[in-house]
Write an enzyme that holds these catalytic residues in place. Structure first.
Site, PDB file in Angstrom:
ATOM      1  N   GLU A   1      60.151 109.892 -72.290  1.00  0.00           N
ATOM      2  CA  GLU A   1      60.679 109.084 -71.181  1.00  0.00           C
ATOM      3  C   GLU A   1      60.477 109.779 -69.841  1.00  0.00           C
TER       4      GLU A   1
ATOM      5  N   GLY B   1      74.412 118.282 -81.193  1.00  0.00           N
ATOM      6  CA  GLY B   1      73.941 116.950 -81.585  1.00  0.00           C
ATOM      7  C   GLY B   1      73.655 116.869 -83.077  1.00  0.00           C
ATOM      8  N   ILE B   2      74.358 117.697 -83.855  1.00  0.00           N
ATOM      9  CA  ILE B   2      74.092 117.774 -85.303  1.00  0.00           C
ATOM     10  C   ILE B   2      74.437 116.463 -86.011  1.00  0.00           C
TER      11      ILE B   2
ATOM     12  N   ALA C   1      71.930 117.578 -78.373  1.00  0.00           N
ATOM     13  CA  ALA C   1      72.994 116.681 -77.907  1.00  0.00           C
ATOM     14  C   ALA C   1      72.590 116.018 -76.595  1.00  0.00           C
TER      15      ALA C   1
ATOM     16  N   SER D   1      61.832 114.616 -73.661  1.00  0.00           N
ATOM     17  CA  SER D   1      61.480 113.248 -74.070  1.00  0.00           C
ATOM     18  C   SER D   1      60.252 112.716 -73.344  1.00  0.00           C
TER      19      SER D   1
ATOM     20  N   ASN E   1      71.392 100.697 -82.242  1.00  0.00           N
ATOM     21  CA  ASN E   1      71.062  99.952 -81.020  1.00  0.00           C
ATOM     22  C   ASN E   1      69.762 100.429 -80.362  1.00  0.00           C
TER      23      ASN E   1
ATOM     24  N   TYR F   1      68.708 108.471 -67.528  1.00  0.00           N
ATOM     25  CA  TYR F   1      68.491 109.318 -68.711  1.00  0.00           C
ATOM     26  C   TYR F   1      67.240 110.166 -68.528  1.00  0.00           C
TER      27      TYR F   1
ATOM     28  N   ASP G   1      81.894 120.527 -76.737  1.00  0.00           N
ATOM     29  CA  ASP G   1      81.347 119.388 -76.006  1.00  0.00           C
ATOM     30  C   ASP G   1      80.442 119.930 -74.914  1.00  0.00           C
TER      31      ASP G   1
ATOM     32  N   ALA H   1      64.535  99.169 -64.687  1.00  0.00           N
ATOM     33  CA  ALA H   1      63.157  99.679 -64.545  1.00  0.00           C
ATOM     34  C   ALA H   1      62.691 100.004 -65.964  1.00  0.00           C
ATOM     35  N   GLU H   2      61.484  99.595 -66.286  1.00  0.00           N
ATOM     36  CA  GLU H   2      60.984  99.741 -67.670  1.00  0.00           C
ATOM     37  C   GLU H   2      59.902 100.817 -67.737  1.00  0.00           C
TER      38      GLU H   2
HETATM   39  P1  NDP Z   1      71.307 110.569 -81.192  1.00  0.00           P
HETATM   40  O1  NDP Z   1      71.782 109.669 -80.105  1.00  0.00           O
HETATM   41  O2  NDP Z   1      71.182 110.053 -82.584  1.00  0.00           O
HETATM   42  O3  NDP Z   1      72.260 111.865 -81.251  1.00  0.00           O
HETATM   43  C1  NDP Z   1      72.803 112.434 -80.088  1.00  0.00           C
HETATM   44  C2  NDP Z   1      73.742 113.537 -80.495  1.00  0.00           C
HETATM   45  O4  NDP Z   1      74.349 114.104 -79.314  1.00  0.00           O
HETATM   46  C3  NDP Z   1      74.915 113.068 -81.374  1.00  0.00           C
HETATM   47  O5  NDP Z   1      75.196 114.072 -82.311  1.00  0.00           O
HETATM   48  C4  NDP Z   1      76.058 112.955 -80.373  1.00  0.00           C
HETATM   49  O6  NDP Z   1      77.328 113.065 -80.958  1.00  0.00           O
HETATM   50  C5  NDP Z   1      75.754 114.161 -79.504  1.00  0.00           C
HETATM   51  N1  NDP Z   1      76.446 114.126 -78.210  1.00  0.00           N
HETATM   52  C6  NDP Z   1      76.461 113.118 -77.318  1.00  0.00           C
HETATM   53  N2  NDP Z   1      77.209 113.451 -76.256  1.00  0.00           N
HETATM   54  C7  NDP Z   1      77.679 114.697 -76.493  1.00  0.00           C
HETATM   55  C8  NDP Z   1      78.527 115.589 -75.779  1.00  0.00           C
HETATM   56  N3  NDP Z   1      79.056 115.260 -74.602  1.00  0.00           N
HETATM   57  N4  NDP Z   1      78.799 116.812 -76.319  1.00  0.00           N
HETATM   58  C9  NDP Z   1      78.288 117.150 -77.534  1.00  0.00           C
HETATM   59  N5  NDP Z   1      77.503 116.343 -78.260  1.00  0.00           N
HETATM   60  C10 NDP Z   1      77.203 115.133 -77.735  1.00  0.00           C
HETATM   61  O7  NDP Z   1      69.897 111.181 -80.702  1.00  0.00           O
HETATM   62  P2  NDP Z   1      68.603 111.593 -81.566  1.00  0.00           P
HETATM   63  O8  NDP Z   1      69.025 112.373 -82.728  1.00  0.00           O
HETATM   64  O9  NDP Z   1      67.724 110.415 -81.710  1.00  0.00           O
HETATM   65  O10 NDP Z   1      67.872 112.549 -80.509  1.00  0.00           O
HETATM   66  C11 NDP Z   1      68.174 113.947 -80.428  1.00  0.00           C
HETATM   67  C12 NDP Z   1      67.831 114.455 -79.038  1.00  0.00           C
HETATM   68  O11 NDP Z   1      66.447 114.260 -78.788  1.00  0.00           O
HETATM   69  C13 NDP Z   1      68.557 113.770 -77.894  1.00  0.00           C
HETATM   70  O12 NDP Z   1      68.777 114.744 -76.885  1.00  0.00           O
HETATM   71  C14 NDP Z   1      67.576 112.728 -77.410  1.00  0.00           C
HETATM   72  O13 NDP Z   1      67.808 112.417 -76.049  1.00  0.00           O
HETATM   73  C15 NDP Z   1      66.271 113.468 -77.614  1.00  0.00           C
HETATM   74  N6  NDP Z   1      65.108 112.652 -77.881  1.00  0.00           N
HETATM   75  C16 NDP Z   1      65.126 111.730 -78.874  1.00  0.00           C
HETATM   76  C17 NDP Z   1      63.999 111.015 -79.194  1.00  0.00           C
HETATM   77  C18 NDP Z   1      63.984 109.988 -80.276  1.00  0.00           C
HETATM   78  O14 NDP Z   1      63.046 109.189 -80.306  1.00  0.00           O
HETATM   79  N7  NDP Z   1      64.935 109.979 -81.180  1.00  0.00           N
HETATM   80  C19 NDP Z   1      62.735 111.256 -78.471  1.00  0.00           C
HETATM   81  C20 NDP Z   1      62.822 112.286 -77.459  1.00  0.00           C
HETATM   82  C21 NDP Z   1      63.966 112.952 -77.191  1.00  0.00           C
HETATM   83  P3  NDP Z   1      78.088 111.757 -81.619  1.00  0.00           P
HETATM   84  O15 NDP Z   1      77.507 111.593 -82.995  1.00  0.00           O
HETATM   85  O16 NDP Z   1      79.500 112.171 -81.604  1.00  0.00           O
HETATM   86  O17 NDP Z   1      77.768 110.582 -80.743  1.00  0.00           O
HETATM   87  P1  GDR Z   2      63.529 104.142 -75.730  1.00  0.00           P
HETATM   88  O1  GDR Z   2      63.962 103.439 -77.083  1.00  0.00           O
HETATM   89  O2  GDR Z   2      64.104 103.479 -74.531  1.00  0.00           O
HETATM   90  O3  GDR Z   2      62.030 104.271 -75.779  1.00  0.00           O
HETATM   91  O4  GDR Z   2      64.237 105.572 -75.862  1.00  0.00           O
HETATM   92  P2  GDR Z   2      64.571 101.996 -77.400  1.00  0.00           P
HETATM   93  O5  GDR Z   2      64.363 101.780 -78.836  1.00  0.00           O
HETATM   94  O6  GDR Z   2      65.947 101.842 -76.840  1.00  0.00           O
HETATM   95  O7  GDR Z   2      63.618 101.006 -76.543  1.00  0.00           O
HETATM   96  C1  GDR Z   2      62.219 100.918 -76.798  1.00  0.00           C
HETATM   97  C2  GDR Z   2      61.652  99.715 -76.063  1.00  0.00           C
HETATM   98  O8  GDR Z   2      62.141  98.517 -76.661  1.00  0.00           O
HETATM   99  C3  GDR Z   2      62.522  97.616 -75.634  1.00  0.00           C
HETATM  100  N1  GDR Z   2      63.523  96.660 -76.146  1.00  0.00           N
HETATM  101  C4  GDR Z   2      64.765  96.951 -76.570  1.00  0.00           C
HETATM  102  N2  GDR Z   2      65.399  98.145 -76.684  1.00  0.00           N
HETATM  103  C5  GDR Z   2      66.658  98.138 -77.190  1.00  0.00           C
HETATM  104  N3  GDR Z   2      67.302  99.323 -77.346  1.00  0.00           N
HETATM  105  N4  GDR Z   2      67.294  96.993 -77.559  1.00  0.00           N
HETATM  106  C6  GDR Z   2      66.698  95.767 -77.448  1.00  0.00           C
HETATM  107  O9  GDR Z   2      67.278  94.740 -77.774  1.00  0.00           O
HETATM  108  C7  GDR Z   2      65.357  95.750 -76.944  1.00  0.00           C
HETATM  109  N5  GDR Z   2      64.457  94.754 -76.721  1.00  0.00           N
HETATM  110  C8  GDR Z   2      63.350  95.319 -76.253  1.00  0.00           C
HETATM  111  C9  GDR Z   2      63.044  98.517 -74.523  1.00  0.00           C
HETATM  112  O10 GDR Z   2      63.084  97.823 -73.286  1.00  0.00           O
HETATM  113  C10 GDR Z   2      62.032  99.647 -74.584  1.00  0.00           C
HETATM  114  O11 GDR Z   2      60.903  99.338 -73.831  1.00  0.00           O
HETATM  115  C11 GDR Z   2      64.261 106.278 -77.085  1.00  0.00           C
HETATM  116  C12 GDR Z   2      65.538 107.127 -77.126  1.00  0.00           C
HETATM  117  O12 GDR Z   2      65.645 107.708 -78.403  1.00  0.00           O
HETATM  118  C13 GDR Z   2      65.486 108.229 -76.097  1.00  0.00           C
HETATM  119  O13 GDR Z   2      66.599 109.106 -76.281  1.00  0.00           O
HETATM  120  C14 GDR Z   2      64.196 109.010 -76.257  1.00  0.00           C
HETATM  121  O14 GDR Z   2      64.120 110.017 -75.304  1.00  0.00           O
HETATM  122  C15 GDR Z   2      62.997 108.077 -76.179  1.00  0.00           C
HETATM  123  O15 GDR Z   2      63.116 107.091 -77.188  1.00  0.00           O
HETATM  124  C16 GDR Z   2      61.683 108.814 -76.386  1.00  0.00           C
END
Ligand code: NDP
Ligand code: GDR
Length: 372
Positions: free
Chosen positions: A163, A35-36, A117, A161, A222, A184, A94, A315-316
């Site tokens: 979550e 996930g770099i 990743a 997470s 997004n 997820y 992958d 589900a939220e």
């Molecule tokens: P991103 O969605 O920004 O990054 C996800 C990474 O995983 C990308 O590099 C993506 O590659 C890679 N990836 C996705 N599918 C595959 C696959 N099949 N094989 C190899 N690589 C893959 O996530 P974040 O950096 O925000 O988060 C990092 C990790 O921490 C994730 O596991 C996320 O679920 C977890 N997490 C994140 C939180 C947050 O608030 N950001 C909170 C808690 C946990 P590509 O660029 O090609 O899409």
């Molecule tokens: P989350 O983050 O689901 O907490 O997961 P996200 O920013 O998607 O949603 C946070 C809250 O905002 C509400 N929401 C919306 N969300 C999105 N994406 N788009 C919208 O238009 C919108 N409107 C309202 C959502 O319902 C939700 O309650 C993130 C991810 O990075 C996970 O990979 C990670 O594990 C958790 O944070 C901790």
């Protein structure tokens, strides 16, 4: 900092400092990051390079370039032959392909593995549940197995997470029960327990970081925070007027990604492996984020936000607020960036980005209707 460490002794033929003969210099630690190319992957890479690590990243094949978040670190040896290259290498693999993971582990033999990743979007996981489980849960299992078979001295970090807590009321700590509310979150719970099991069954140094939401100017567009700050920037320069959102009453404990990758690294430097909640311990609703972001740019969010049912989830997760006492005490970790500072950093970045987009729109190179 990554640039100054990029040409550390042993890399690119550079000499070690004269006072330390190369044979006596401590060997550079090697890290493997999955996930770099994601938000956290790029910050963690900067941190590790800054600490003198050699960093290997796994990237997956994509029809578009997916390394934008690493472009400022990567040096093309063809176009910049005289610039010392940082010790970072990328390899195709992958999480859905065990053989690619086995090959990478056997070839690189890292000291530390960071499994970042995942199919990480909660709402998208309802659309692609099977794929989400395969990558986010079984992918972690495949990687743990590849680590175990390569060498049991490898230290492993699993990106867990908040979550996973789902409907468990706040404050959530390491002892709070998991009640996942999405495919997820259920997949992350499985990955969490696979990690605990490999620690207990094989004595692997494996840690779960249970990280609460963390954001940055590199956050995917997004996720709600970045969607909002991108909209603020584009509204401010006149490229759009409305932003469509779902549930505004959900509350999240939002921190800065740059702070959170430091906690990941600290977990793998402990004497014993463990699981840690990482959070700011402060919670805000989506509406409060809107107020802060639009307000900072001198705008009123109520003039621009339209509720669209399609962004509501089946589900939220209503309310997350972490209790990070254990990380504070055992890792000596605490966040440096607070909520308001995070919002301002993201809005400032996205106003600058929107100004650049506007230049392209005004010159006819870009369609203003193309929203991120
Ligand atoms: P991103 O969605 O920004 O990054 C996800 C990474 O995983 C990308 O590099 C993506 O590659 C890679 N990836 C996705 N599918 C595959 C696959 N099949 N094989 C190899 N690589 C893959 O996530 P974040 O950096 O925000 O988060 C990092 C990790 O921490 C994730 O596991 C996320 O679920 C977890 N997490 C994140 C939180 C947050 O608030 N950001 C909170 C808690 C946990 P590509 O660029 O090609 O899409
Ligand atoms: P989350 O983050 O689901 O907490 O997961 P996200 O920013 O998607 O949603 C946070 C809250 O905002 C509400 N929401 C919306 N969300 C999105 N994406 N788009 C919208 O238009 C919108 N409107 C309202 C959502 O319902 C939700 O309650 C993130 C991810 O990075 C996970 O990979 C990670 O594990 C958790 O944070 C901790």
């Amino acid at each position: 900092t990554q640039h100054s460490n990029g040409g550390a002794a042993g890399d690119n033929g550079e000499a070690a400092p004269p006072s330390v003969p190369p044979s006596l210099a401590p060997p550079r630690k090697v890290a493997l990051v999955t996930g770099i190319t994601g938000q956290d992957g790029s910050y963690l890479t900067e941190l590790l390079l800054g600490k003198g690590y050699e960093v290997h990243g796994l990237i997956r094949r994509s029809s578009n370039f997916n390394t934008q978040r690493l472009d400022h670190i990567y040096h093309d040896p063809h176009s910049q032959p005289s610039t010392p290259r940082p010790p970072m290498r990328l390899h195709y693999a992958d999480l859905s392909d065990s053989s690619s993971l086995r090959r990478a582990l056997d070839h690189i033999l890292p000291d530390e593995v960071y499994n970042l990743a995942a199919q990480s979007h909660v709402a998208v996981s309802f659309e692609v549940p099977d794929y989400t489980a395969d990558v986010t849960a079984t992918g972690a299992l495949r990687l743990l197995e590849a680590v175990r078979l390569a060498s049991k001295r490898i230290r492993y970090y699993q990106a867990g997470s908040s979550e996973m807590f789902g409907s468990t009321p706040p404050p959530q700590s390491e002892s709070s029960p998991f009640h996942p509310r999405s495919p997820y979150a259920a997949a992350k719970v499985a990955a969490h327990w696979y990690t605990v099991n490999y620690r207990e069954a094989y004595g692997l140094f494996a840690c779960n970081g249970v990280l609460f939401n963390h954001e940055s100017p590199r956050r995917g567009e997004n996720f709600v925070t970045r969607k909002i700050t991108r909209a603020v920037g584009r509204i401010k320069v006149g490229l759009q007027t409305k932003v469509f959102l779902g549930n505004l009453s959900a509350a999240r404990d939002w921190g800065f990604a740059g702070d959170y990758v430091e906690a990941m690294w600290r977990m793998l430097q402990q004497d014993k492996p463990g699981d840690y909640v990482v959070a700011t311990e402060e919670s805000h609703t989506v509406e409060e984020f809107l107020q802060a972001a639009f307000g900072y740019a001198g705008l009123n969010w109520k003039d621009h936000v339209v509720i669209d049912k399609k962004y509501f989830r089946p589900a939220e997760v209503d309310s997350l607020q972490g209790d990070a006492t254990k990380a504070r005490k055992e890792l000596g970790w605490k966040p440096k960036i607070g909520f308001q500072q995070l919002v301002e950093m993201m809005v400032d970045n996205d106003i600058e980005l929107a100004k650049k987009e506007k230049v392209l729109v005004d010159a006819g190179y870009r369609d203003p209707k193309q929203q991120p």
